[in-house]
Enzyme design. Sequence first.
Site, PDB file in Angstrom:
ATOM      1  N   LYS A 247       0.829  -1.212   0.000  1.00 27.70           N
ATOM      2  CA  LYS A 247       0.000   0.000   0.000  1.00 27.70           C
ATOM      3  C   LYS A 247       0.862   1.260   0.000  1.00 27.70           C
ATOM      4  O   LYS A 247       0.623   2.193  -0.760  1.00 27.70           O
ATOM      5  CB  LYS A 247      -0.946   0.002   1.218  1.00 27.70           C
ATOM      6  CG  LYS A 247      -1.866  -1.214   1.273  1.00 27.70           C
ATOM      7  CD  LYS A 247      -2.806  -1.176   2.466  1.00 27.70           C
ATOM      8  CE  LYS A 247      -2.137  -1.257   3.813  1.00 27.70           C
ATOM      9  NZ  LYS A 247      -1.449  -2.546   4.093  1.00 27.70           N
TER      10      LYS A 247
ATOM     11  N   ARG B 258      -0.144  -9.141  13.504  1.00 28.63           N
ATOM     12  CA  ARG B 258      -0.728  -8.146  12.581  1.00 28.63           C
ATOM     13  C   ARG B 258      -1.589  -8.838  11.527  1.00 28.63           C
ATOM     14  O   ARG B 258      -2.651  -8.340  11.164  1.00 28.63           O
ATOM     15  CB  ARG B 258       0.392  -7.333  11.907  1.00 28.63           C
ATOM     16  CG  ARG B 258       1.008  -6.306  12.850  1.00 28.63           C
ATOM     17  CD  ARG B 258       2.301  -5.752  12.306  1.00 28.63           C
ATOM     18  NE  ARG B 258       2.119  -4.996  11.080  1.00 28.63           N
ATOM     19  CZ  ARG B 258       3.119  -4.697  10.253  1.00 28.63           C
ATOM     20  NH1 ARG B 258       4.351  -5.099  10.515  1.00 28.63           N
ATOM     21  NH2 ARG B 258       2.883  -3.998   9.173  1.00 28.63           N
TER      22      ARG B 258
ATOM     23  N   ARG C 223      11.494  -1.729  11.343  1.00 29.19           N
ATOM     24  CA  ARG C 223      10.396  -1.342  12.239  1.00 29.19           C
ATOM     25  C   ARG C 223      10.188  -2.400  13.321  1.00 29.19           C
ATOM     26  O   ARG C 223      10.257  -3.581  13.052  1.00 29.19           O
ATOM     27  CB  ARG C 223       9.098  -1.200  11.426  1.00 29.19           C
ATOM     28  CG  ARG C 223       8.830   0.200  10.942  1.00 29.19           C
ATOM     29  CD  ARG C 223       7.703   0.293   9.925  1.00 29.19           C
ATOM     30  NE  ARG C 223       6.455  -0.388  10.250  1.00 29.19           N
ATOM     31  CZ  ARG C 223       5.368  -0.382   9.471  1.00 29.19           C
ATOM     32  NH1 ARG C 223       5.390   0.294   8.329  1.00 29.19           N
ATOM     33  NH2 ARG C 223       4.280  -1.031   9.805  1.00 29.19           N
TER      34      ARG C 223
ATOM     35  N   ARG D 105      -9.933   0.218   8.949  1.00 26.48           N
ATOM     36  CA  ARG D 105      -9.486  -1.140   9.230  1.00 26.48           C
ATOM     37  C   ARG D 105     -10.499  -1.928  10.038  1.00 26.48           C
ATOM     38  O   ARG D 105     -10.242  -3.079  10.371  1.00 26.48           O
ATOM     39  CB  ARG D 105      -8.199  -1.070  10.065  1.00 26.48           C
ATOM     40  CG  ARG D 105      -6.939  -1.125   9.236  1.00 26.48           C
ATOM     41  CD  ARG D 105      -5.798  -0.815  10.180  1.00 26.48           C
ATOM     42  NE  ARG D 105      -4.669  -1.630   9.934  1.00 26.48           N
ATOM     43  CZ  ARG D 105      -3.553  -1.151   9.370  1.00 26.48           C
ATOM     44  NH1 ARG D 105      -3.460   0.096   8.984  1.00 26.48           N
ATOM     45  NH2 ARG D 105      -2.532  -1.944   9.188  1.00 26.48           N
TER      46      ARG D 105
ATOM     47  N   ARG E 266      11.609  -5.673   5.060  1.00 22.69           N
ATOM     48  CA  ARG E 266      11.472  -4.224   4.803  1.00 22.69           C
ATOM     49  C   ARG E 266      12.431  -3.416   5.678  1.00 22.69           C
ATOM     50  O   ARG E 266      12.649  -3.719   6.842  1.00 22.69           O
ATOM     51  CB  ARG E 266      10.036  -3.774   5.105  1.00 22.69           C
ATOM     52  CG  ARG E 266       9.892  -2.240   5.051  1.00 22.69           C
ATOM     53  CD  ARG E 266       8.475  -1.784   5.103  1.00 22.69           C
ATOM     54  NE  ARG E 266       7.698  -2.446   6.119  1.00 22.69           N
ATOM     55  CZ  ARG E 266       6.373  -2.415   6.173  1.00 22.69           C
ATOM     56  NH1 ARG E 266       5.700  -1.741   5.264  1.00 22.69           N
ATOM     57  NH2 ARG E 266       5.731  -3.039   7.128  1.00 22.69           N
TER      58      ARG E 266
HETATM   59  P1  AP5 Z   1       4.853  -1.607   1.755  1.00 21.82           P
HETATM   60  O1  AP5 Z   1       4.523  -0.828   0.545  1.00 21.82           O
HETATM   61  O2  AP5 Z   1       5.598  -0.918   2.853  1.00 21.82           O
HETATM   62  O3  AP5 Z   1       3.529  -2.357   2.317  1.00 21.82           O
HETATM   63  P2  AP5 Z   1       2.282  -1.821   3.112  1.00 21.82           P
HETATM   64  O4  AP5 Z   1       1.073  -2.487   2.557  1.00 21.82           O
HETATM   65  O5  AP5 Z   1       2.282  -0.333   3.168  1.00 21.82           O
HETATM   66  O6  AP5 Z   1       2.617  -2.469   4.517  1.00 21.82           O
HETATM   67  P3  AP5 Z   1       2.516  -1.966   5.999  1.00 21.82           P
HETATM   68  O7  AP5 Z   1       3.128  -3.110   6.785  1.00 21.82           O
HETATM   69  O8  AP5 Z   1       3.124  -0.625   6.230  1.00 21.82           O
HETATM   70  O9  AP5 Z   1       1.026  -1.914   6.222  1.00 21.82           O
HETATM   71  P4  AP5 Z   1       0.293  -2.022   7.500  1.00 21.82           P
HETATM   72  O10 AP5 Z   1      -1.070  -1.826   7.015  1.00 21.82           O
HETATM   73  O11 AP5 Z   1       0.465  -3.215   8.355  1.00 21.82           O
HETATM   74  O12 AP5 Z   1       1.007  -0.946   8.433  1.00 21.82           O
HETATM   75  P5  AP5 Z   1       0.594   0.513   8.865  1.00 21.82           P
HETATM   76  O13 AP5 Z   1       1.814   1.304   8.841  1.00 21.82           O
HETATM   77  O14 AP5 Z   1      -0.606   0.966   8.123  1.00 21.82           O
HETATM   78  O15 AP5 Z   1       5.675  -2.906   1.267  1.00 21.82           O
HETATM   79  C1  AP5 Z   1       6.174  -3.850   2.198  1.00 21.82           C
HETATM   80  C2  AP5 Z   1       7.572  -4.314   1.738  1.00 21.82           C
HETATM   81  O16 AP5 Z   1       7.437  -5.031   0.506  1.00 21.82           O
HETATM   82  C3  AP5 Z   1       8.569  -3.178   1.460  1.00 21.82           C
HETATM   83  O17 AP5 Z   1       9.846  -3.575   1.845  1.00 21.82           O
HETATM   84  C4  AP5 Z   1       8.504  -2.981  -0.081  1.00 21.82           C
HETATM   85  O18 AP5 Z   1       9.740  -2.519  -0.603  1.00 21.82           O
HETATM   86  C5  AP5 Z   1       8.185  -4.404  -0.548  1.00 21.82           C
HETATM   87  N1  AP5 Z   1       7.309  -4.426  -1.723  1.00 21.82           N
HETATM   88  C6  AP5 Z   1       6.213  -3.648  -1.958  1.00 21.82           C
HETATM   89  N2  AP5 Z   1       5.641  -3.966  -3.135  1.00 21.82           N
HETATM   90  C7  AP5 Z   1       6.400  -4.999  -3.637  1.00 21.82           C
HETATM   91  C8  AP5 Z   1       6.319  -5.774  -4.847  1.00 21.82           C
HETATM   92  N3  AP5 Z   1       5.331  -5.574  -5.746  1.00 21.82           N
HETATM   93  N4  AP5 Z   1       7.258  -6.746  -5.045  1.00 21.82           N
HETATM   94  C9  AP5 Z   1       8.245  -6.948  -4.120  1.00 21.82           C
HETATM   95  N5  AP5 Z   1       8.367  -6.237  -2.975  1.00 21.82           N
HETATM   96  C10 AP5 Z   1       7.456  -5.271  -2.748  1.00 21.82           C
HETATM   97  O19 AP5 Z   1       0.105   0.264  10.360  1.00 21.82           O
HETATM   98  C11 AP5 Z   1       0.999  -0.076  11.398  1.00 21.82           C
HETATM   99  C12 AP5 Z   1       0.230  -0.222  12.699  1.00 21.82           C
HETATM  100  O20 AP5 Z   1      -0.414   1.028  13.040  1.00 21.82           O
HETATM  101  C13 AP5 Z   1      -0.904  -1.248  12.711  1.00 21.82           C
HETATM  102  O21 AP5 Z   1      -0.434  -2.556  12.981  1.00 21.82           O
HETATM  103  C14 AP5 Z   1      -1.793  -0.702  13.834  1.00 21.82           C
HETATM  104  O22 AP5 Z   1      -1.287  -1.012  15.103  1.00 21.82           O
HETATM  105  C15 AP5 Z   1      -1.691   0.814  13.634  1.00 21.82           C
HETATM  106  N6  AP5 Z   1      -2.731   1.337  12.748  1.00 21.82           N
HETATM  107  C16 AP5 Z   1      -2.541   1.982  11.555  1.00 21.82           C
HETATM  108  N7  AP5 Z   1      -3.716   2.317  11.001  1.00 21.82           N
HETATM  109  C17 AP5 Z   1      -4.679   1.889  11.856  1.00 21.82           C
HETATM  110  C18 AP5 Z   1      -6.094   1.920  11.816  1.00 21.82           C
HETATM  111  N8  AP5 Z   1      -6.771   2.467  10.795  1.00 21.82           N
HETATM  112  N9  AP5 Z   1      -6.768   1.362  12.854  1.00 21.82           N
HETATM  113  C19 AP5 Z   1      -6.129   0.802  13.902  1.00 21.82           C
HETATM  114  N10 AP5 Z   1      -4.782   0.741  13.985  1.00 21.82           N
HETATM  115  C20 AP5 Z   1      -4.060   1.270  12.975  1.00 21.82           C
END
Ligand code: AP5
Length: 212
Positions: free
Chosen positions: A13, A171, A160, A88, A127
């Site tokens: 994402k 997660r 992270r 979410r 990552r």
């Molecule tokens: P990346 O693009 O970073 O993936 P992402 O989907 O953004 O993953 P996140 O882990 O950041 O999402 P998340 O939803 O768990 O975390 P968030 O920060 O929102 O890609 C991942 C890796 O793969 C990278 O190394 C990239 O280079 C590689 N990659 C990408 N595309 C690729 C491809 N096509 N091929 C190969 N490699 C690729 O949330 C973190 C925490 O915050 C949550 O756990 C929760 O505690 C809290 N939180 C956030 N939002 C909420 C909410 N709305 N409600 C409640 N808690 C929340």
Amino acid sequence: MNLLLFGAPGTGKGTQSAFFISHYKLFHISTGDLFRKALREKTPLGLKAQSYMDRGELVPDSVVIALIEQVLVDVKSRNGFILDGFPRTLAQAESLDSLLNNMGLKLDKVLYLNVPEEILIERIVGRRVAEKSGYVYHIKFNPPEKEGICDKSGEKLIHRNDDKEGVVTQRLKAYKEQTAPLIEYYREKNILFELDGCGSPKKVFSRIQSLM
Ligand code: AP5
């Protein structure tokens, strides 16, 4: 154009949001990034979110919705937005609908990136991120030129806390139990578009572009 990029942790994402920002100049709203920024600045919001994030659990709805209410105030003056990591839970999705409705806005498309779980784990555990500038790397799929250093900002790359293997399992569990039900919620509204999130980031983005 108001979009939601939806998918499990590690589906790409954040990576795809970066393409959107440069191609479509959309206002990017990532609740994960907002919580991490608040945590770096040691604000009450960041400190409240930290324990949940470190355990791989979702931050309580009341906290997330209060944050989004503040951020959405800015979207009316922008050329559309892209949500990343919000909503979410069902309660968050319903609050979003009502907040947007009150502003005379709506979500146009929900882009659901689908990636098998074993690939997600490899992506997350490998990552590395530049905390301040937000650039994202992967030790295998997108390594920096110099190990551990961001090519663009020169910052030291970090792993992270919630990208360590034990937390990743939690997660993914939270995603399956609390977030995946939103797929049906948006399917019923006829705004869900499912995409294969495998292949190179550019290939995934070209699939997304074919839907725009
Ligand atoms: P990346 O693009 O970073 O993936 P992402 O989907 O953004 O993953 P996140 O882990 O950041 O999402 P998340 O939803 O768990 O975390 P968030 O920060 O929102 O890609 C991942 C890796 O793969 C990278 O190394 C990239 O280079 C590689 N990659 C990408 N595309 C690729 C491809 N096509 N091929 C190969 N490699 C690729 O949330 C973190 C925490 O915050 C949550 O756990 C929760 O505690 C809290 N939180 C956030 N939002 C909420 C909410 N709305 N409600 C409640 N808690 C929340």
